[in-house]
Design a protein around this motif. Structure first.
Motif, PDB file in Angstrom:
ATOM      1  N   ASP A  92     -25.910 -22.122  41.320  1.00  0.00           N
ATOM      2  CA  ASP A  92     -24.791 -22.280  42.247  1.00  0.00           C
ATOM      3  C   ASP A  92     -24.154 -20.924  42.524  1.00  0.00           C
ATOM      4  O   ASP A  92     -24.217 -20.005  41.693  1.00  0.00           O
ATOM      5  CB  ASP A  92     -23.723 -23.206  41.652  1.00  0.00           C
ATOM      6  N   SER A  93     -23.510 -20.795  43.671  1.00  0.00           N
ATOM      7  CA  SER A  93     -22.772 -19.580  44.004  1.00  0.00           C
ATOM      8  C   SER A  93     -21.362 -19.959  44.439  1.00  0.00           C
ATOM      9  O   SER A  93     -21.144 -21.004  45.055  1.00  0.00           O
ATOM     10  CB  SER A  93     -23.472 -18.795  45.117  1.00  0.00           C
ATOM     11  N   HIS A  94     -20.414 -19.080  44.107  1.00  0.00           N
ATOM     12  CA  HIS A  94     -19.020 -19.358  44.454  1.00  0.00           C
ATOM     13  C   HIS A  94     -18.190 -18.093  44.291  1.00  0.00           C
ATOM     14  O   HIS A  94     -18.136 -17.511  43.206  1.00  0.00           O
ATOM     15  CB  HIS A  94     -18.450 -20.462  43.556  1.00  0.00           C
ATOM     16  N   ALA A  95     -17.580 -17.660  45.363  1.00  0.00           N
ATOM     17  CA  ALA A  95     -16.616 -16.543  45.330  1.00  0.00           C
ATOM     18  C   ALA A  95     -17.119 -15.337  44.535  1.00  0.00           C
ATOM     19  O   ALA A  95     -16.463 -14.866  43.611  1.00  0.00           O
ATOM     20  CB  ALA A  95     -15.286 -17.019  44.758  1.00  0.00           C
TER      21      ALA A  95
ATOM     22  N   ASP B 193     -20.028  -8.490  39.478  1.00  0.00           N
ATOM     23  CA  ASP B 193     -19.856  -7.234  38.744  1.00  0.00           C
ATOM     24  C   ASP B 193     -20.562  -7.282  37.393  1.00  0.00           C
ATOM     25  O   ASP B 193     -21.182  -6.299  36.978  1.00  0.00           O
ATOM     26  CB  ASP B 193     -18.368  -6.944  38.533  1.00  0.00           C
ATOM     27  N   ARG B 194     -20.447  -8.408  36.707  1.00  0.00           N
ATOM     28  CA  ARG B 194     -21.095  -8.539  35.400  1.00  0.00           C
ATOM     29  C   ARG B 194     -22.616  -8.489  35.551  1.00  0.00           C
ATOM     30  O   ARG B 194     -23.301  -7.839  34.753  1.00  0.00           O
ATOM     31  CB  ARG B 194     -20.668  -9.855  34.732  1.00  0.00           C
TER      32      ARG B 194
END
Length: 242
Positions: A80-83, A43-44
């Motif tokens: 990195d990616s997470h949730a 969202d940010r």
């Protein structure tokens, strides 16, 4: 790898400039670097990338595409990616904005150990890292808090450089730098005080008094108060040591 954020975003690997696609991919990287080593929500990222514009239905997919492209552009796995969030990992010496804080400390230590020449070298090299407004690829209100913080860091570096010039006996350089700083911000009394002091130390009493009058005029006009203790003390010193 080195990330340059003190101006337009640049990334270098082994000295070579990497090609980062302009527009939203660059803004994505700038946003991640602004919040380096912390998670930034989808969202940010969407708020920043479509700032003051209608957000398309494909926004989330577009962000994922930009992240994928960025991972290919950077030669090391950094994003990195997470949730539903992303982060970029950077080391202590990899972002120029982090390097300047270390240089400030090192310059103060050099001055404290009576090594003004080393301090001048450190400070000159550090100030040269500025290539424009920090994080200037982002909208003003997005980057504002960090830009303000880095502006204060740059101001401190310039003050230290003037002090180092003075300690090294390079009075003309100190006067030139302090004069430029009074033009940049006429309400910084400590800079006016240092300029008055250096002028007096070099035998330019008339110029020191004239400088005080200019300082007082700006402060009274814009703030409606008389100069504070430091500037008033510098003025008093000039008057008493004729």
């Amino acid at each position: 790898m080195h990330f340059h954020v003190l101006g337009p975003i640049e990334v270098r690997s082994n000295g070579a400039l990497l090609r980062i696609k302009p527009g939203k991919p660059t803004k994505l990287l700038a946003t991640l670097l602004l919040h380096r080593n912390t998670w930034v929500s989808m969202d940010r990222l969407i708020d920043v990338l479509w700032h003051d514009r209608t957000v398309p239905a494909s926004a989330s997919g577009n962000v994922k595409s930009y992240v994928c492209g960025m991972r290919h552009a950077l030669p090391e796995a950094r994003i990195d990616s997470h949730a539903g969030a992303y982060r970029i990992r950077t080391g202590l010496a990899e972002v120029d904005a982090d390097h300047v804080a270390e240089s400030t400390v090192d310059a103060r230590i050099a001055l404290a150990h009576d090594e003004p020449g080393r301090a001048v070298k450190l400070l000159t090299e550090t100030l040269a890292l500025w290539r424009g407004t920090p994080f200037q690829d982002l909208a003003g209100e997005v980057r504002a808090p960090e830009t303000a913080r880095l502006d204060e860091v740059r101001w401190e570096l310039r003050e230290l450089l003037a002090e180092s010039y003075r300690a090294l006996g390079r009075s003309a350089d100190a006067i030139g730098l302090l004069s430029a700083m009074t033009c940049d911000d006429p309400l910084r009394e400590n800079v006016w005080a240092r300029l008055v002091t250096v002028l007096h130390e070099t035998g330019r009493r008339g110029a020191a008094l004239a400088t005080y009058r200019r300082a007082r005029s700006a402060i009274v006009r814009d703030l409606g108060i008389e100069p504070g203790a430091e500037l008033a003390g510098a003025h008093r010193m000039v008057l008493e040591r004729a």
